[in-house]
Design an enzyme around this catalytic site. Structure first.
Site, PDB file in Angstrom:
ATOM      1  N   GLU A   1      -0.672  -9.254  -1.633  1.00  0.00           N
ATOM      2  CA  GLU A   1      -2.111  -9.540  -1.492  1.00  0.00           C
ATOM      3  C   GLU A   1      -2.829  -9.423  -2.839  1.00  0.00           C
ATOM      4  O   GLU A   1      -3.802 -10.123  -3.087  1.00  0.00           O
ATOM      5  CB  GLU A   1      -2.726  -8.601  -0.456  1.00  0.00           C
ATOM      6  CG  GLU A   1      -2.146  -8.857   0.938  1.00  0.00           C
ATOM      7  CD  GLU A   1      -2.666  -7.881   1.971  1.00  0.00           C
ATOM      8  OE1 GLU A   1      -2.099  -6.776   2.060  1.00  0.00           O
ATOM      9  OE2 GLU A   1      -3.633  -8.211   2.663  1.00  0.00           O
TER      10      GLU A   1
ATOM     11  N   GLY B   1       0.383  -5.204   0.481  1.00  0.00           N
ATOM     12  CA  GLY B   1      -0.732  -5.148  -0.461  1.00  0.00           C
ATOM     13  C   GLY B   1      -0.337  -5.681  -1.829  1.00  0.00           C
ATOM     14  O   GLY B   1      -1.190  -6.185  -2.570  1.00  0.00           O
TER      15      GLY B   1
ATOM     16  N   ALA C   1       0.858  -1.180   0.000  1.00  0.00           N
ATOM     17  CA  ALA C   1       0.000   0.000   0.000  1.00  0.00           C
ATOM     18  C   ALA C   1       0.896   1.233   0.000  1.00  0.00           C
ATOM     19  O   ALA C   1       2.069   1.158   0.357  1.00  0.00           O
ATOM     20  CB  ALA C   1      -0.873  -0.024   1.249  1.00  0.00           C
TER      21      ALA C   1
ATOM     22  N   GLU D   1       3.697  -5.946   6.932  1.00  0.00           N
ATOM     23  CA  GLU D   1       2.850  -4.997   7.658  1.00  0.00           C
ATOM     24  C   GLU D   1       3.168  -4.952   9.140  1.00  0.00           C
ATOM     25  O   GLU D   1       3.079  -3.911   9.782  1.00  0.00           O
ATOM     26  CB  GLU D   1       1.368  -5.361   7.456  1.00  0.00           C
ATOM     27  CG  GLU D   1       0.800  -4.959   6.113  1.00  0.00           C
ATOM     28  CD  GLU D   1       1.062  -5.986   5.013  1.00  0.00           C
ATOM     29  OE1 GLU D   1       1.907  -6.890   5.221  1.00  0.00           O
ATOM     30  OE2 GLU D   1       0.414  -5.889   3.961  1.00  0.00           O
TER      31      GLU D   1
HETATM   32  N1  3HC Z   1       4.547   3.496   0.330  1.00  0.00           N
HETATM   33  C1  3HC Z   1       5.072   4.717   0.087  1.00  0.00           C
HETATM   34  N2  3HC Z   1       6.373   4.948  -0.137  1.00  0.00           N
HETATM   35  C2  3HC Z   1       7.191   3.894  -0.097  1.00  0.00           C
HETATM   36  C3  3HC Z   1       6.731   2.587   0.163  1.00  0.00           C
HETATM   37  C4  3HC Z   1       5.338   2.410   0.382  1.00  0.00           C
HETATM   38  N3  3HC Z   1       4.803   1.202   0.614  1.00  0.00           N
HETATM   39  N4  3HC Z   1       7.779   1.747   0.141  1.00  0.00           N
HETATM   40  C5  3HC Z   1       8.861   2.489  -0.131  1.00  0.00           C
HETATM   41  N5  3HC Z   1       8.505   3.789  -0.271  1.00  0.00           N
HETATM   42  C6  3HC Z   1       9.402   4.909  -0.606  1.00  0.00           C
HETATM   43  C7  3HC Z   1      10.476   5.125   0.453  1.00  0.00           C
HETATM   44  O1  3HC Z   1      10.014   5.986   1.463  1.00  0.00           O
HETATM   45  C8  3HC Z   1      11.582   5.740  -0.372  1.00  0.00           C
HETATM   46  O2  3HC Z   1      11.267   7.100  -0.556  1.00  0.00           O
HETATM   47  P1  3HC Z   1      12.427   8.188  -0.651  1.00  0.00           P
HETATM   48  O3  3HC Z   1      13.281   7.770  -1.810  1.00  0.00           O
HETATM   49  O4  3HC Z   1      11.692   9.451  -0.828  1.00  0.00           O
HETATM   50  O5  3HC Z   1      13.163   8.078   0.660  1.00  0.00           O
HETATM   51  C9  3HC Z   1      11.457   5.052  -1.724  1.00  0.00           C
HETATM   52  O6  3HC Z   1      10.125   4.528  -1.762  1.00  0.00           O
HETATM   53  C10 3HC Z   1      12.428   3.916  -1.936  1.00  0.00           C
HETATM   54  O7  3HC Z   1      12.365   3.058  -0.804  1.00  0.00           O
HETATM   55  P2  3HC Z   1      13.672   2.404  -0.182  1.00  0.00           P
HETATM   56  O8  3HC Z   1      14.712   3.445   0.001  1.00  0.00           O
HETATM   57  O9  3HC Z   1      13.218   1.637   0.998  1.00  0.00           O
HETATM   58  O10 3HC Z   1      14.114   1.447  -1.391  1.00  0.00           O
HETATM   59  P3  3HC Z   1      14.791   0.020  -1.342  1.00  0.00           P
HETATM   60  O11 3HC Z   1      15.024  -0.356  -2.745  1.00  0.00           O
HETATM   61  O12 3HC Z   1      15.899  -0.012  -0.346  1.00  0.00           O
HETATM   62  O13 3HC Z   1      13.663  -0.951  -0.746  1.00  0.00           O
HETATM   63  C11 3HC Z   1      11.482  -1.885  -0.557  1.00  0.00           C
HETATM   64  C12 3HC Z   1      12.519  -1.199  -1.470  1.00  0.00           C
HETATM   65  C13 3HC Z   1      11.991  -3.272  -0.150  1.00  0.00           C
HETATM   66  C14 3HC Z   1      10.207  -2.021  -1.324  1.00  0.00           C
HETATM   67  C15 3HC Z   1      11.287  -1.041   0.720  1.00  0.00           C
HETATM   68  O14 3HC Z   1      11.017   0.291   0.341  1.00  0.00           O
HETATM   69  C16 3HC Z   1      10.162  -1.473   1.618  1.00  0.00           C
HETATM   70  O15 3HC Z   1      10.333  -2.391   2.386  1.00  0.00           O
HETATM   71  N6  3HC Z   1       9.002  -0.787   1.525  1.00  0.00           N
HETATM   72  C17 3HC Z   1       7.885  -0.996   2.394  1.00  0.00           C
HETATM   73  C18 3HC Z   1       7.130  -2.229   2.040  1.00  0.00           C
HETATM   74  C19 3HC Z   1       5.946  -2.367   2.942  1.00  0.00           C
HETATM   75  O16 3HC Z   1       6.022  -2.184   4.144  1.00  0.00           O
HETATM   76  N7  3HC Z   1       4.810  -2.738   2.358  1.00  0.00           N
HETATM   77  C20 3HC Z   1       3.616  -2.920   3.094  1.00  0.00           C
HETATM   78  C21 3HC Z   1       2.876  -1.639   3.148  1.00  0.00           C
HETATM   79  S1  3HC Z   1       1.450  -1.741   4.177  1.00  0.00           S
HETATM   80  C22 3HC Z   1       0.317  -2.543   3.242  1.00  0.00           C
HETATM   81  O17 3HC Z   1       0.590  -2.966   2.165  1.00  0.00           O
HETATM   82  C23 3HC Z   1      -1.039  -2.650   3.864  1.00  0.00           C
HETATM   83  C24 3HC Z   1      -1.890  -3.633   3.120  1.00  0.00           C
HETATM   84  O18 3HC Z   1      -1.943  -4.825   3.827  1.00  0.00           O
HETATM   85  C25 3HC Z   1      -3.271  -3.132   2.973  1.00  0.00           C
END
Ligand code: 3HC
Ligand code: NAI
Length: 691
Positions: free
Chosen positions: A107, A104, A65, A127
């Site tokens: 998912e 997501g 998400a 998450e």
């Molecule tokens: N939403 C918004 N921004 C995000 C994001 C997300 N899910 N994931 C990463 N970003 C942004 C980061 O803040 C960063 O922004 P910046 O360059 O301005 O600092 C940019 O994307 C790049 O991220 P990373 O520096 O972390 O890049 P990497 O290549 O090192 O890692 C990644 C990539 C493994 C995808 C890592 O970003 C990550 O783990 N992201 C989060 C994944 C996550 O937690 N997903 C679950 C979200 S909650 C959800 O999905 C709820 C659902 O169940 C309904």
């Protein structure tokens, strides 16, 4: 080709419809992606295409998400609408995964009828790390496809699994070499072989024989690691629901629990931390084009507690290390500790015995600093003594090649003074690792007045490469972390004289979520660090304990007495007597001290000092202070760190309590930071404050 929304388009490759998502940087599920997915499936279903492939541009499949949308009003369409369209589509839908299918994103993939991925692809529901649970049906679909045990492990750790593991547990159906070609070929096969349109929601085969004891056993196994966090338990409850309820009821349960977490403070704190850690890597004013020095060989001076651990960090990622000690005996002892550490990890299955030899092979020991001549970075980790450090830096200056970075691991000393001993202060920087240095993720990078952009960029980059969380700060006694710790120490020491037992102070901080309190921590580090028998004058409780032979855990007696076999700590009446007698000699009246007072007097001076650190521009932003405390000292992440925690309490209340203690107890550390007063009047916050 049809552009469906700003980030999604629909292509056709002959008979196959291809939905392409392009929402850099990580293809997060922003509202326009959800709209594009919904429209894409709807259009493709109406078209002549026989099957649909969902694929992403850029570095990754959908990584979850869009976390930045969490704080705003939900925008339609919901993810579920897009997922329902996929799952109920009358044509086979195949998700094609590269990079990371996370949250997501996974998912969504679980709503395709089939999934293929390249060898390097990874799959996870992270998450829990954001204080949440997979709220788009993931909690009900993942266990149905992997079984409950695997889902428990994936959802409570949040760690992704690689493609081969995903294939083995049924999460994906095929590993392909070329993603698009492989996915299209799979889609054509699905059509020609009339493969069924598998909906994970309809499956129950892998849940049928889940042993009833699985959940409680699992809870017991992770209890220590997840203490205080709500999200792991909520994830477990969802998987229990998947086992015990039908899909729709399970989904309802997931939604209830998701809402609970989403509206609570823990997930807000953990989401804040996600961005805080990334913000800390951004250094205002540092030109983007600054090239770091390539670290082909690292030198380390001192193979003691810190030097050995620091060396392991480099060897772990394949960087050769030259470690220099003052004599052969100290060198042998230091290297033996490093080997023992590696062997312990190997015995627990963390690395192989070949890894032990490879890593030890990368570490060469010497007693001659001349061997630093070809090092690109030298990190000094000798005793905490300014004269010694200055003489060493003067020698390093004479030995090291031009362009090498000279770093000190000092925990509190003035980097500018150390740099003044060299002819190249621009190359000198602090790299403050935390103990145990091979385990703790924190790295304070300390910039001196003359430190160059190249040195800063190099320290930050190499810090990341060796798996640390670097935070840049300026010079002051103790930098960010220890300077705040010292303030807590002053009050903790006062409170035991006023009547609180050391074990009570420790317990209150443990209950707050810290791994241990100040007295257990002192015992662990050794009470005699910096203590000199010849000059000791019984001026503090610590000196008195050392004088009576109590040195901490190392000799089984410190603030606590330690069981020689189990190492269990027990409060000792002798210590209480020493403290009470000392308090009497000092004329300190002893009284009952409440847990609330203990908490306030330990934590508010830290918040106050954090604010002073910010106004002196020692830290760049409030969130950096939180990153230091979470990674360096185990401050509970679910409170966001000391700055975020203070904001959660309310700065007005924090200011009131600091002023209360300033007038009743006094001392410089209670004089309120003008920044807190300013933020109270502006209704600002410490955690979002940026210099
Ligand atoms: N939403 C918004 N921004 C995000 C994001 C997300 N899910 N994931 C990463 N970003 C942004 C980061 O803040 C960063 O922004 P910046 O360059 O301005 O600092 C940019 O994307 C790049 O991220 P990373 O520096 O972390 O890049 P990497 O290549 O090192 O890692 C990644 C990539 C493994 C995808 C890592 O970003 C990550 O783990 N992201 C989060 C994944 C996550 O937690 N997903 C679950 C979200 S909650 C959800 O999905 C709820 C659902 O169940 C309904
Ligand atoms: P230590 O006493 O365990 O190790 C210091 C090592 O340096 C010893 O092995 C000693 O033989 C060696 N040494 C001394 N003089 C030397 C010289 N001239 N040449 C080569 N080697 C020499 O000390 P520790 O704990 O490793 O601390 C080292 C530095 O790291 C200090 O500046 C300390 O403040 C800092 N630090 C310590 C932390 C801790 O928790 N122990 C945490 C973070 C930083």
């Amino acid at each position: 080709m049809t552009q469906l929304s700003q980030s999604v388009r629909l292509d056709f490759e002959d008979d196959i419809a291809i939905i392409r998502v392009e929402n850099p940087p990580v293809n997060a599920l922003s509202f326009h992606v959800r709209q594009g997915l919904l429209d894409g499936v709807t259009e493709a279903e109406k078209s002549d295409a026989t099957a649909i492939v969902l694929i992403c541009e850029g570095r990754t499949f959908i990584a979850g998400a869009d976390i930045t949308e969490f704080s705003g009003k939900p925008q339609p369409p919901s993810l579920q609408e897009a997922q329902d369209a996929m799952e109920n589509c009358s044509k086979p839908v195949i998700a094609a995964v590269h990079g990371t299918a996370l949250g997501g994103g996974l998912e969504v993939a679980l709503c395709a009828h089939y999934r293929v991925g390249v060898t390097s692809s990874q799959y996870g529901l992270p998450e829990v790390k954001l204080g949440l649970l997979p709220g788009a049906g993931g909690t009900q679909r993942l266990p149905r496809i992997t079984g409950a045990a695997k889902a428990l492990q994936m959802m409570t750790s949040g760690d992704p699994i690689p493609a081969d593991e995903a294939l083995a547990c049924g999460l994906i159906d095929e590993i392909v070499d070329d993603l698009e070609q492989g996915a299209v070929a799979f889609a054509r096969r699905a059509v020609s072989e009339q493969m069924p349109l598998l909906r994970i929601r309809d499956r129950n085969d892998k849940l049928a024989d889940t042993p009833p004891s699985l959940f409680d056993d699992f809870r017991a196994g992770i209890a220590r690691k997840t203490r205080g966090f709500l999200a792991p338990e909520y994830n477990i409850r969802c998987i229990e629901a998947a086992v015990n309820l039908d899909f729709e009821d399970g989904l309802k349960r997931e939604q209830e629990l998701f809402r609970d977490l989403m509206t609570g403070t823990q997930s807000k704190a953990q989401q804040y931390y996600f961005f805080a850690e990334r913000a800390a890597l951004k250094i205002p004013g540092l030109p983007k084009e600054t090239e770091p020095v390539d670290i082909a060989r690292c030198g380390i001076l001192g193979a003691g507690t810190m030097g050995g651990g620091i060396a392991m960090n480099f060897a772990n990622v394949g960087i050769p290390v030259t470690i220099v000690e003052r004599d052969q005996e100290s060198l042998d002892r230091g290297l033996a500790v490093v080997r023992a550490n590696y062997e312990r990890t190997a015995a627990r299955g963390g690395i192989t015995s070949d890894d032990v030899e490879t890593r030890m092979g990368l570490i060469s020991g010497s007693t001659d600093m001349g061997n630093f001549a070809d090092c690109d970075l030298v990190i000094e980790a000798v005793f905490e003594n300014m004269d010694l450090k200055k003489s060493i830096f003067a020698e390093l200056d004479a030995i090291c090649k031009s362009g090498a970075i000279l770093a000190s691991n000092t925990s509190a000393l003035d980097i500018n003074e150390i740099a003044s001993a060299t002819s190249r202060p621009e190359a000198v920087i602090g790299m403050h690792f935390f103990s145990p240095a091979n385990v703790m993720k924190m790295l304070e990078v300390v910039r001196g007045d003359a430190t160059s952009d190249i040195a800063i960029t190099t320290a930050m980059k190499i810090g990341r490469s060796i798996g640390k969380t670097p935070v840049l700060c300026g010079v002051c006694h103790g930098f960010v972390g220890n300077r705040m710790l010292f303030m807590r120490g002053i009050e903790a020491e006062k409170m035991i004289l006023e009547g609180a037992a050391p074990s009570r102070v420790d317990q209150v901080l443990f209950d707050f979520g810290l791994p241990m309190g100040p007295f257990a921590m002192s015992d662990l580090a050794g009470l005699d660090i910096g203590w000199d028998e010849t000059t000791s004058s019984g001026a503090t409780v610590r000196e008195l304990l050392c004088e009576s032979g109590r040195r901490g855990q190392k000799n089984g007696r410190g603030y606590y007495t330690y069981d020689p076999d189990t190492r269990a700590a027990t409060p000792d009446p002798e210590v209480e007597e020493i403290i009470a007698a000392f308090a009497e000699r000092q004329g300190i009246e002893r009284r009952e001290i409440s847990d609330q007072e203990i908490l306030e007097r330990c934590l508010y001076p830290m918040v106050n000092e954090g604010a002073k650190i910010l106004s002196e521009e020692i830290a760049i932003r409030g969130s950096d202070v939180d990153v230091v405390w979470i990674n360096g000292y185990g401050w509970p992440m679910y409170t966001g760190g000391p700055m975020f925690w203070a904001d959660t309490i309310g700065l007005e209340e924090v200011a009131e309590r600091i002023n209360h203690y300033a007038s009743t107890i006094g001392g410089a550390h209670w004089s309120i930071s003008p920044l807190i007063e300013q933020l109270v009047s502006e209704q600002g916050s410490l955690s979002t404050y940026t210099n």
